[in-house]
Scaffold this active site. Structure first.
Site, PDB file in Angstrom:
ATOM      1  N   ARG A 140       1.284  -1.035  -0.011  1.00  0.00           N
ATOM      2  CA  ARG A 140       0.181   0.455  -0.235  1.00  0.00           C
ATOM      3  C   ARG A 140       0.757   1.129  -0.037  1.00  0.00           C
ATOM      4  O   ARG A 140       0.148   2.016  -0.086  1.00  0.00           O
ATOM      5  CB  ARG A 140      -1.007   0.203   1.258  1.00  0.00           C
ATOM      6  N   TYR A 157     -13.925  21.592 -10.774  1.00  0.00           N
ATOM      7  CA  TYR A 157     -14.406  20.373 -10.924  1.00  0.00           C
ATOM      8  C   TYR A 157     -16.089  19.950 -10.072  1.00  0.00           C
ATOM      9  O   TYR A 157     -15.529  19.869  -9.216  1.00  0.00           O
ATOM     10  CB  TYR A 157     -12.937  19.431 -10.916  1.00  0.00           C
ATOM     11  N   ASP A 184      -5.492  22.655  -9.360  1.00  0.00           N
ATOM     12  CA  ASP A 184      -6.398  21.911 -10.654  1.00  0.00           C
ATOM     13  C   ASP A 184      -5.714  22.003 -11.707  1.00  0.00           C
ATOM     14  O   ASP A 184      -5.903  22.747 -12.494  1.00  0.00           O
ATOM     15  CB  ASP A 184      -7.706  21.533 -10.355  1.00  0.00           C
ATOM     16  N   LYS A 240      -7.262  11.836 -16.923  1.00  0.00           N
ATOM     17  CA  LYS A 240      -6.847  11.932 -18.497  1.00  0.00           C
ATOM     18  C   LYS A 240      -5.792  12.684 -19.076  1.00  0.00           C
ATOM     19  O   LYS A 240      -5.177  10.986 -19.605  1.00  0.00           O
ATOM     20  CB  LYS A 240      -7.466  13.689 -18.003  1.00  0.00           C
TER      21      LYS A 240
END
Ligand SMILES: *Cc1c(COP(=O)(O)O)cnc(C)c1O
Length: 396
Positions: free
Chosen positions: A61, A114, A186, A211
């Site tokens: 992890r 967003y 962002d 993206k």
């Protein structure tokens, strides 16, 4: 648009590559794993004796050599102190915010942010006692008037989602620095290829790697890159929240990075050609593309960014739902769907009227968000041209 950093293509090709001893494949393998084994107690105690900031190779992890390579590559490209990977872009935003807010605090969030982040602020942060004020994305240095003693973070996204307002980031970070407030941006639209937030005074840069970084619409990943002031707190919170990036997604992001500048150059070219063609169409009221001279934020974009990606919007003349369906349903190359940044072109009707609270969206006409993919741009133009013909037909 002359400010393409000199080493961008070289960085993308080489940062985070495996070392060369005594031999190596060009790429990192996909490291699948939970348990990390140690050859003896001495190395076990040494590894577990370190804090997780220093050693991630004690449990799956916490990281692998491939996730470390991707982090280091991003950190170098964005001039950060460190990068942290998350399961997706939204996870990067919420983790970075969670690292700095506590009950009684206040944050300022751009009105053109967003959408799912608004929901997080309104439903989760509000529940935890953190207040959010949405501000006009074009506010610039006047953001100072909105600061309260308990304001902790100014959250930026430039250009804004759906409506692509370009923010005066240096003006805002100047105020924030003077008043001791953190800034978070962002940077998904530009990627570090076209804009490096930390170079403009931002403390934390967020990338929905889903993206353009991955670039092929086949995985979800988020990256948070921060400066010296913020990195350790973000790493701590990410570990405590159980943030994790899956091995296949890390591999795909490293692979996507290699061709990122090349793809972006093509997205930019196709996007600008489409914008120019659309601006001359009678069906189109307005093209909203920061890279075109008529965009209200064009001068700021030109000053701060070294390029434009393939995502932009247009407003078409008001039309019936049937006419819009006739246009969009028959498109051959433009897919209908959310997300973007892959190789393929997309189109989607959007409506900022229902979400904005600080800067009302007054434009009449249908807003459409487009993503210019990597296709031959003349094929894309032909596709839209046929779509407009169907729209006109359905109107009659
Ligand atoms: C898609 C997107 C996100 C969220 O990324 P996911 O990986 O889908 O969670 C965040 N910010 C912007 C600007 C986006 O377009």
């Amino acid at each position: 648009m002359a400010k393409q950093p000199e080493h961008t293509f070289t960085d993308a090709a080489h940062l985070g590559s495996p070392g060369a001893e005594p031999w190596t494949m060009v790429n990192h393998p996909v490291y699948r794993g939970s348990t990390v084994l140690f050859p003896n107690l001495e190395s076990f105690y040494r590894a577990y004796g370190q804090r997780y900031e220093e050693n991630e190779y004690i449990y799956g992890r916490l990281g692998t050599p491939a996730s470390r390579a991707l982090q280091d590559a991003f950190c170098a490209m964005e001039n950060g102190r460190g990068s942290v990977l998350t399961s997706c872009g939204l996870g990067a935003i919420t983790t970075a915010l969670a690292a700095f807010v506590e009950s009684g605090r206040h944050i300022l969030v751009s009105d053109a942010v967003y959408g799912p982040l608004r929901t997080f602020c309104d439903e989760e942060l509000a529940r935890l006692g953190v207040a959010t004020t949405y501000y006009d994305p074009c506010i610039g240095g006047r953001i100072e008037d909105l600061l309260r003693p308990e304001t902790k973070i100014i959250y930026l996204e430039s250009p804004g989602s759906l409506t692509l307002e370009v923010q005066d980031i240096p003006a805002i970070t100047k105020v924030a620095r003077r008043r001791g407030v953190l800034t978070m941006a962002d940077n998904t639209w530009a990627t570090p290829v076209f804009f490096k937030p930390l170079n403009h005074g931002v403390d934390i840069s967020i990338q929905a790697a889903t993206k353009y970084i991955v670039g092929h619409s086949d995985s979800m990943l988020g990256i948070i890159t921060a400066n010296e002031r913020c990195h350790a707190a973000i790493r701590r919170t990410a570990v405590n929240l159980g943030q994790y990036a899956a091995p296949d997604d890390v591999y795909l992001a490293l692979r996507g990075l290699r061709t990122l500048p090349l793809r972006l150059a093509r997205h930019q070219h196709n996007g600008l050609r489409l914008a120019e063609w659309l601006a001359a169409r009678p069906e189109v009221r307005r093209v909203i593309h920061p890279g075109t001279a008529r965009h209200p934020g064009h001068a700021i974009w030109k000053r701060d960014f070294s390029g434009a990606s393939g995502l932009f919007s247009i407003i078409i003349e008001p039309c019936t739902a049937q006419a819009l369906a006739a246009m969009i349903d028959g498109l051959r190359y433009f897919g209908l769907g959310a997300s973007w940044g892959g190789y393929e072109s997309l189109i989607m009707p959007v409506n900022p009227r229902t979400t904005r609270t600080a800067a009302e969206w007054r434009e009449e006409g249908q807003l459409l968000r487009l993503h210019a993919g990597l296709e031959n741009v003349d094929d894309l133009i032909g596709d839209l041209e046929a779509g407009f013909a169907r729209l006109a037909q359905a109107r009659r």
